[in-house]
Every structure is written in C-alpha cells, then in structure tokens.
Design a protein around this motif. Structure first.
Motif, PDB file in Angstrom:
ATOM      1  N   LEU A   6       0.832  -1.203   0.000  1.00  0.00           N
ATOM      2  CA  LEU A   6       0.000   0.000   0.000  1.00  0.00           C
ATOM      3  C   LEU A   6       0.867   1.253   0.000  1.00  0.00           C
ATOM      4  N   PRO A   7       0.324   2.378  -0.463  1.00  0.00           N
ATOM      5  CA  PRO A   7       1.097   3.620  -0.505  1.00  0.00           C
ATOM      6  C   PRO A   7       1.615   4.026   0.881  1.00  0.00           C
ATOM      7  N   ALA A   8       2.672   4.802   0.910  1.00  0.00           N
ATOM      8  CA  ALA A   8       3.300   5.216   2.163  1.00  0.00           C
ATOM      9  C   ALA A   8       2.386   6.075   3.037  1.00  0.00           C
ATOM     10  N   ASN A   9       1.358   6.673   2.448  1.00  0.00           N
ATOM     11  CA  ASN A   9       0.462   7.499   3.253  1.00  0.00           C
ATOM     12  C   ASN A   9      -0.631   6.677   3.950  1.00  0.00           C
ATOM     13  N   VAL A  10      -0.569   5.366   3.847  1.00  0.00           N
ATOM     14  CA  VAL A  10      -1.468   4.475   4.584  1.00  0.00           C
ATOM     15  C   VAL A  10      -0.725   4.020   5.829  1.00  0.00           C
ATOM     16  N   GLY A  11      -1.365   4.193   6.984  1.00  0.00           N
ATOM     17  CA  GLY A  11      -0.670   3.910   8.231  1.00  0.00           C
ATOM     18  C   GLY A  11      -1.247   2.745   9.011  1.00  0.00           C
ATOM     19  N   VAL A  12      -0.687   2.571  10.197  1.00  0.00           N
ATOM     20  CA  VAL A  12      -1.026   1.482  11.114  1.00  0.00           C
ATOM     21  C   VAL A  12      -1.669   2.069  12.365  1.00  0.00           C
ATOM     22  N   TRP A  13      -2.690   1.400  12.849  1.00  0.00           N
ATOM     23  CA  TRP A  13      -3.280   1.735  14.141  1.00  0.00           C
ATOM     24  C   TRP A  13      -3.177   0.473  14.985  1.00  0.00           C
ATOM     25  N   TYR A  14      -2.348   0.504  16.010  1.00  0.00           N
ATOM     26  CA  TYR A  14      -2.104  -0.698  16.823  1.00  0.00           C
ATOM     27  C   TYR A  14      -3.066  -0.738  18.002  1.00  0.00           C
ATOM     28  N   ASP A  15      -3.660  -1.880  18.215  1.00  0.00           N
ATOM     29  CA  ASP A  15      -4.595  -2.103  19.310  1.00  0.00           C
ATOM     30  C   ASP A  15      -3.955  -3.087  20.285  1.00  0.00           C
ATOM     31  N   ILE A  16      -3.507  -2.560  21.409  1.00  0.00           N
ATOM     32  CA  ILE A  16      -2.772  -3.383  22.381  1.00  0.00           C
ATOM     33  C   ILE A  16      -3.611  -4.559  22.882  1.00  0.00           C
ATOM     34  N   GLY A  17      -4.837  -4.291  23.260  1.00  0.00           N
ATOM     35  CA  GLY A  17      -5.685  -5.358  23.799  1.00  0.00           C
ATOM     36  C   GLY A  17      -5.964  -6.457  22.797  1.00  0.00           C
ATOM     37  N   GLU A  20      -2.860  -8.508  22.221  1.00  0.00           N
ATOM     38  CA  GLU A  20      -2.680  -9.423  23.352  1.00  0.00           C
ATOM     39  C   GLU A  20      -3.622 -10.616  23.250  1.00  0.00           C
ATOM     40  N   LEU A  21      -4.875 -10.364  22.893  1.00  0.00           N
ATOM     41  CA  LEU A  21      -5.843 -11.465  22.754  1.00  0.00           C
ATOM     42  C   LEU A  21      -5.440 -12.437  21.652  1.00  0.00           C
ATOM     43  N   LEU A  22      -4.974 -11.911  20.523  1.00  0.00           N
ATOM     44  CA  LEU A  22      -4.537 -12.801  19.433  1.00  0.00           C
ATOM     45  C   LEU A  22      -3.424 -13.724  19.900  1.00  0.00           C
ATOM     46  N   ASN A  23      -2.470 -13.187  20.646  1.00  0.00           N
ATOM     47  CA  ASN A  23      -1.393 -14.035  21.164  1.00  0.00           C
ATOM     48  C   ASN A  23      -1.925 -15.077  22.140  1.00  0.00           C
ATOM     49  N   ARG A  24      -2.848 -14.673  22.995  1.00  0.00           N
ATOM     50  CA  ARG A  24      -3.409 -15.617  23.970  1.00  0.00           C
ATOM     51  C   ARG A  24      -4.229 -16.718  23.303  1.00  0.00           C
ATOM     52  N   MET A  25      -4.763 -16.434  22.126  1.00  0.00           N
ATOM     53  CA  MET A  25      -5.543 -17.442  21.403  1.00  0.00           C
ATOM     54  C   MET A  25      -4.661 -18.315  20.519  1.00  0.00           C
ATOM     55  N   GLY A  26      -3.339 -18.118  20.602  1.00  0.00           N
ATOM     56  CA  GLY A  26      -2.422 -19.007  19.911  1.00  0.00           C
ATOM     57  C   GLY A  26      -1.885 -18.528  18.584  1.00  0.00           C
ATOM     58  N   PHE A  27      -2.156 -17.298  18.202  1.00  0.00           N
ATOM     59  CA  PHE A  27      -1.647 -16.804  16.921  1.00  0.00           C
ATOM     60  C   PHE A  27      -0.170 -16.431  16.987  1.00  0.00           C
ATOM     61  N   ALA A  28       0.339 -16.162  18.187  1.00  0.00           N
ATOM     62  CA  ALA A  28       1.761 -15.913  18.447  1.00  0.00           C
ATOM     63  C   ALA A  28       2.389 -14.950  17.436  1.00  0.00           C
ATOM     64  N   LEU A  29       1.772 -13.808  17.260  1.00  0.00           N
ATOM     65  CA  LEU A  29       2.318 -12.797  16.366  1.00  0.00           C
ATOM     66  C   LEU A  29       3.423 -12.019  17.069  1.00  0.00           C
ATOM     67  N   ASP A  30       4.460 -11.685  16.350  1.00  0.00           N
ATOM     68  CA  ASP A  30       5.570 -10.924  16.916  1.00  0.00           C
ATOM     69  C   ASP A  30       5.273  -9.438  16.755  1.00  0.00           C
ATOM     70  N   TRP A  31       4.501  -8.897  17.695  1.00  0.00           N
ATOM     71  CA  TRP A  31       4.071  -7.507  17.598  1.00  0.00           C
ATOM     72  C   TRP A  31       5.237  -6.539  17.638  1.00  0.00           C
ATOM     73  N   ALA A  32       6.269  -6.870  18.407  1.00  0.00           N
ATOM     74  CA  ALA A  32       7.432  -5.982  18.461  1.00  0.00           C
ATOM     75  C   ALA A  32       8.067  -5.846  17.079  1.00  0.00           C
ATOM     76  N   ALA A  33       8.196  -6.939  16.353  1.00  0.00           N
ATOM     77  CA  ALA A  33       8.780  -6.898  15.008  1.00  0.00           C
ATOM     78  C   ALA A  33       7.874  -6.133  14.041  1.00  0.00           C
ATOM     79  N   ILE A  34       6.570  -6.347  14.160  1.00  0.00           N
ATOM     80  CA  ILE A  34       5.626  -5.648  13.286  1.00  0.00           C
ATOM     81  C   ILE A  34       5.666  -4.148  13.569  1.00  0.00           C
ATOM     82  N   LEU A  35       5.639  -3.777  14.839  1.00  0.00           N
ATOM     83  CA  LEU A  35       5.694  -2.359  15.196  1.00  0.00           C
ATOM     84  C   LEU A  35       7.010  -1.740  14.754  1.00  0.00           C
ATOM     85  N   ASN A  36       8.086  -2.469  14.909  1.00  0.00           N
ATOM     86  CA  ASN A  36       9.393  -1.951  14.492  1.00  0.00           C
ATOM     87  C   ASN A  36       9.417  -1.708  12.982  1.00  0.00           C
TER      88      ASN A  36
END
Length: 104
Positions: A6-17, A20-36
């Motif tokens: 997507l174009p550079a003017n499209v951004g990210v909105w991170y939802d902490i809760g 956290e729920l996705l990780n607890r349900m077993g998706f084990a996403l590396d949020w730190a890497a994604i945010l970085n």
C-alpha cells in the motif's frame, strides 16, 4: 504484510488489547517486530487492558503488556482508550494516570 503493498500514506493503528488477545488465542504474532517494521507509519494506538480472554478493561486492571509500545510513542501517534462504557469515571482517570506514569 498487506501494508507492504500500500502507498506510504497508509498507516497502522495498533490495538494493544486485541494484539494481546490474538497471542493468547495461539496466533503468536511478533508484535514488536511488526511495530518496528512499521514504526514510521504508526498513526495511533488503542489502549485497553485484558483479563483472561476479555478485553476493553481500564489500563492497569488486567495483564496486558503496555511496555511494547513505549519506544514507538516518539512518533507521536494518536492514543485512545477503548473501554467498555460501564467503566467508572474515576477508574478511567486512574487508568490515564497509570499510562502517564508508565510512559513518562
């Protein structure tokens, strides 16, 4: 990731809760890497706490790890609370104070 195409003017909105729920349900996403990876495109953050598999609690009342976003606040994203409407006003103010101290 979808954002890579997507174009550079499209951004990210991170939802902490929800992250956290996705990780607890077993998706084990590396949020730190994604945010970085997308730090410069971070437009906003939803703050809410998690208890078990339930979310939208006042920050500081559950077990979500809010520290994951601390280093990304330098990009000055919009920060919002995403809470149940049954949360009491004094509790919400306490949650705001909790986050202010955590990120000061």
């Amino acid at each position: 990731y979808l954002l890579d195409n997507l174009p550079a003017n499209v951004g990210v909105w991170y939802d902490i809760g929800h992250g956290e729920l996705l990780n607890r349900m077993g998706f084990a996403l590396d949020w730190a890497a994604i945010l970085n990876k997308y730090a410069a495109r971070l437009w906003g953050i939803h703050f809410h706490d998690v208890i078990g598999l339930n979310d939208h609690y006042i920050p500081g009342t559950g077990t979500a790890d809010f520290s994951i976003v601390k280093q990304y606040l330098r990009y000055q994203p919009i920060c919002t609370l995403e809470l149940y409407d049954i949360n009491p006003e004094d509790g919400i103010l306490a949650g705001i104070n909790y986050l202010s101290k955590l990120f000061s």
